[in-house]
Design a protein around this motif. Structure first.
Motif, PDB file in Angstrom:
ATOM      1  N   LEU A 257      -0.654  15.039 -97.453  1.00  0.00           N
ATOM      2  CA  LEU A 257      -1.345  16.004 -96.594  1.00  0.00           C
ATOM      3  C   LEU A 257      -2.258  15.279 -95.603  1.00  0.00           C
ATOM      4  CD1 LEU A 257      -2.473  18.511 -99.385  1.00  0.00           C
ATOM      5  CD2 LEU A 257      -0.608  18.862 -97.736  1.00  0.00           C
ATOM      6  N   PRO A 258      -2.543  15.900 -94.450  1.00  0.00           N
ATOM      7  CA  PRO A 258      -3.506  15.301 -93.524  1.00  0.00           C
ATOM      8  C   PRO A 258      -4.895  15.248 -94.157  1.00  0.00           C
ATOM      9  CG  PRO A 258      -2.615  17.378 -92.657  1.00  0.00           C
ATOM     10  CD  PRO A 258      -1.971  17.145 -93.979  1.00  0.00           C
ATOM     11  N   PRO A 259      -5.725  14.257 -93.791  1.00  0.00           N
ATOM     12  CA  PRO A 259      -7.038  14.072 -94.437  1.00  0.00           C
ATOM     13  C   PRO A 259      -7.908  15.327 -94.521  1.00  0.00           C
ATOM     14  CG  PRO A 259      -6.549  12.192 -93.052  1.00  0.00           C
ATOM     15  CD  PRO A 259      -5.447  13.184 -92.808  1.00  0.00           C
ATOM     16  N   PRO A 260      -8.048  16.140 -93.449  1.00  0.00           N
ATOM     17  CA  PRO A 260      -8.918  17.320 -93.577  1.00  0.00           C
ATOM     18  C   PRO A 260      -8.438  18.309 -94.646  1.00  0.00           C
ATOM     19  CG  PRO A 260      -8.497  16.825 -91.263  1.00  0.00           C
ATOM     20  CD  PRO A 260      -7.563  15.979 -92.066  1.00  0.00           C
ATOM     21  N   LEU A 261      -7.125  18.518 -94.707  1.00  0.00           N
ATOM     22  CA  LEU A 261      -6.577  19.448 -95.702  1.00  0.00           C
ATOM     23  C   LEU A 261      -6.683  18.857 -97.101  1.00  0.00           C
ATOM     24  CD1 LEU A 261      -5.214  22.091 -96.372  1.00  0.00           C
ATOM     25  CD2 LEU A 261      -2.998  21.053 -95.819  1.00  0.00           C
ATOM     26  N   ALA A 262      -6.428  17.564 -97.237  1.00  0.00           N
ATOM     27  CA  ALA A 262      -6.563  16.902 -98.540  1.00  0.00           C
ATOM     28  C   ALA A 262      -7.991  17.030 -99.049  1.00  0.00           C
ATOM     29  CB  ALA A 262      -6.166  15.432 -98.424  1.00  0.00           C
ATOM     30  N   ALA A 263      -8.959  16.835 -98.157  1.00  0.00           N
ATOM     31  CA  ALA A 263     -10.368  16.936 -98.550  1.00  0.00           C
ATOM     32  C   ALA A 263     -10.732  18.359 -98.958  1.00  0.00           C
ATOM     33  CB  ALA A 263     -11.258  16.471 -97.394  1.00  0.00           C
ATOM     34  N   LYS A 264     -10.184  19.341 -98.230  1.00  0.00           N
ATOM     35  CA  LYS A 264     -10.472  20.744 -98.537  1.00  0.00           C
ATOM     36  C   LYS A 264      -9.955  21.125 -99.925  1.00  0.00           C
ATOM     37  CE  LYS A 264      -9.703  25.412 -96.720  1.00  0.00           C
ATOM     38  NZ  LYS A 264      -9.077  26.200 -95.625  1.00  0.00           N
ATOM     39  N   ALA A 267     -11.840  19.338-102.737  1.00  0.00           N
ATOM     40  CA  ALA A 267     -13.158  19.948-102.958  1.00  0.00           C
ATOM     41  C   ALA A 267     -13.054  21.122-103.932  1.00  0.00           C
ATOM     42  CB  ALA A 267     -13.747  20.402-101.629  1.00  0.00           C
ATOM     43  N   LYS A 268     -11.982  21.925-103.785  1.00  0.00           N
ATOM     44  CA  LYS A 268     -11.787  23.060-104.692  1.00  0.00           C
ATOM     45  C   LYS A 268     -11.492  22.593-106.122  1.00  0.00           C
ATOM     46  CE  LYS A 268     -10.111  26.261-101.146  1.00  0.00           C
ATOM     47  NZ  LYS A 268      -8.973  27.076-100.673  1.00  0.00           N
ATOM     48  N   ILE A 269     -10.767  21.481-106.252  1.00  0.00           N
ATOM     49  CA  ILE A 269     -10.390  20.979-107.577  1.00  0.00           C
ATOM     50  C   ILE A 269     -11.559  20.306-108.284  1.00  0.00           C
ATOM     51  CG2 ILE A 269      -8.911  19.294-108.774  1.00  0.00           C
ATOM     52  CD1 ILE A 269      -6.840  19.776-106.492  1.00  0.00           C
ATOM     53  N   GLU A 276     -18.164  15.328 -98.115  1.00  0.00           N
ATOM     54  CA  GLU A 276     -18.241  14.018 -98.768  1.00  0.00           C
ATOM     55  C   GLU A 276     -16.857  13.498 -99.130  1.00  0.00           C
ATOM     56  OE1 GLU A 276     -20.259  13.920-102.613  1.00  0.00           O
ATOM     57  OE2 GLU A 276     -19.928  16.070-102.842  1.00  0.00           O
ATOM     58  N   LEU A 277     -15.938  14.393 -99.463  1.00  0.00           N
ATOM     59  CA  LEU A 277     -14.571  13.958 -99.761  1.00  0.00           C
ATOM     60  C   LEU A 277     -13.868  13.453 -98.500  1.00  0.00           C
ATOM     61  CD1 LEU A 277     -13.655  16.781-102.264  1.00  0.00           C
ATOM     62  CD2 LEU A 277     -13.702  14.337-102.793  1.00  0.00           C
ATOM     63  N   TYR A 278     -14.140  14.098 -97.383  1.00  0.00           N
ATOM     64  CA  TYR A 278     -13.549  13.626 -96.117  1.00  0.00           C
ATOM     65  C   TYR A 278     -14.102  12.242 -95.769  1.00  0.00           C
ATOM     66  CZ  TYR A 278     -11.876  13.578 -91.320  1.00  0.00           C
ATOM     67  OH  TYR A 278     -11.245  13.222 -90.156  1.00  0.00           O
ATOM     68  N   GLN A 279     -15.399  12.028 -96.012  1.00  0.00           N
ATOM     69  CA  GLN A 279     -15.991  10.709 -95.793  1.00  0.00           C
ATOM     70  C   GLN A 279     -15.338   9.665 -96.694  1.00  0.00           C
ATOM     71  OE1 GLN A 279     -18.158   9.403 -93.670  1.00  0.00           O
ATOM     72  NE2 GLN A 279     -18.473  11.294 -92.528  1.00  0.00           N
ATOM     73  N   MET A 280     -15.034  10.060 -97.928  1.00  0.00           N
ATOM     74  CA  MET A 280     -14.336   9.152 -98.837  1.00  0.00           C
ATOM     75  C   MET A 280     -12.961   8.761 -98.268  1.00  0.00           C
ATOM     76  SD  MET A 280     -14.951  10.531-102.716  1.00  0.00           S
ATOM     77  CE  MET A 280     -16.562  10.530-103.484  1.00  0.00           C
ATOM     78  N   THR A 281     -12.274   9.763 -97.687  1.00  0.00           N
ATOM     79  CA  THR A 281     -10.981   9.504 -97.081  1.00  0.00           C
ATOM     80  C   THR A 281     -11.092   8.458 -95.977  1.00  0.00           C
ATOM     81  OG1 THR A 281     -10.303  11.778 -97.514  1.00  0.00           O
ATOM     82  CG2 THR A 281      -9.002  10.571 -95.933  1.00  0.00           C
ATOM     83  N   LEU A 282     -12.088   8.622 -95.113  1.00  0.00           N
ATOM     84  CA  LEU A 282     -12.292   7.683 -94.021  1.00  0.00           C
ATOM     85  C   LEU A 282     -12.666   6.307 -94.544  1.00  0.00           C
ATOM     86  CD1 LEU A 282     -14.274   9.932 -91.508  1.00  0.00           C
ATOM     87  CD2 LEU A 282     -11.820   9.477 -91.585  1.00  0.00           C
TER      88      LEU A 282
END
Length: 285
Positions: A257-264, A267-269, A276-282
């Motif tokens: 998945l693209p980073p924004p969707l993966a982070a979203k 976050a739910k899981i 913060e999860l998106y920052q982790m991705t970066l």
């Protein structure tokens, strides 16, 4: 072609030259050689660089390429390289384009299909890390935090749970506010290394818990003077374990998945915030 001799002309290119951040003895032999032999030197501030060049008895034509004219000045640099010139670029101190002007110039020169040559040397971030004792070797360089309090706290919040050391630059007139925000946002027991005035006469390096940093600054008026590198050490092991699980989930999702969707979805899981999860991705990139 051997570039190490003074008799061999440099090929047309932009030479990105690191210069000392304080102690002039830190300049490299290669930097001196390049600065002596280029056709012209582009500088963030020609007055500052002029003093450095005068110290080493280097006399080359100077041109101004600073933050506010960088895009326009790049056109002049490109034209000179196309005409066959070797151009050096120096910022006021340290390695250009590292929280300093230079990145736009480099991007423009590369986009024009011209050569860019790094002439490595001093960098405040690596100097600070070398004495901070970051055993894991994992760190994220952030540069200067936002100057406004609200934006700064929001950014620190997004970075707070990354499982690595965080490296910031900060100016003396904002260091007290920034460390107070870090102590409030991060775990105040988390270790921080403050590296002040690196390589200069009043160089100071101290490691202490974040919660004690504001008091350390207040203990001596000299503690708030000069430029700072702030190295916030990685979170404690318990936090790191939680971060590792969040990263595991994130990496599984990010594979498809693209980073924004993966982070979203992560976050739910995991119950962590999307930011913060998106920052982790970066950071993983």
């Amino acid at each position: 072609m051997n570039e190490s001799t003074h008799h061999t002309p440099l090929f047309p290119a932009l030479y990105v030259v690191a210069t000392p951040i304080g102690n002039l003895g830190d300049i490299t032999l290669r930097a001196l050689d390049i600065l002596q032999r280029v056709d012209r030197i582009a500088a963030e501030d020609t007055r500052v660089s002029g003093q450095l060049l005068a110290h080493f008895n280097i006399s080359r034509p100077l041109m101004s390429v600073r933050e506010h004219n960088e895009r326009e000045a790049a056109e002049g640099v490109i034209a000179r390289i196309v005409a066959g010139d070797a151009i050096a670029y120096v910022s006021d101190a340290g390695t250009p384009a590292i929280s300093d002007p230079g990145a736009r110039l480099v991007a423009a020169v590369r986009a024009a299909g011209l050569r860019v040559v790094p002439i490595p040397g001093v960098s405040a971030v690596t100097a600070a890390l070398s004495v901070a004792g970051i055993e894991s070797g994992d760190w994220l360089f952030h540069g200067f935090p936002p100057p406004k309090a609200g934006a700064r706290r929001a950014q620190l919040q997004a970075l707070a749970r990354l499982p690595c050391a965080l490296v910031f630059y900060e100016a003396p007139h904002r260091i007290e506010e920034t460390l107070a925000d870090m102590a409030a946002v991060f775990d105040d027991a988390r270790q921080v290394t403050l590296a002040r005035e690196l390589t200069k006469r009043f160089e100071t390096i101290v490691t202490l818990p974040l919660g004690e940093a504001p008091a350390w600054l207040a203990a001596d008026p000299n503690h708030v003077r000069g430029e700072f590198v702030v190295v916030v050490h990685a979170p404690a092991a318990a936090t790191a374990a939680s971060d590792a699980e969040a990263l595991r989930v994130l990496e599984i999702l990010a594979a498809d998945l693209p980073p924004p969707l993966a982070a979203k979805l992560a976050a739910k899981i995991t119950g962590r915030t999307k930011a913060e999860l998106y920052q982790m991705t970066l950071a993983r990139k």
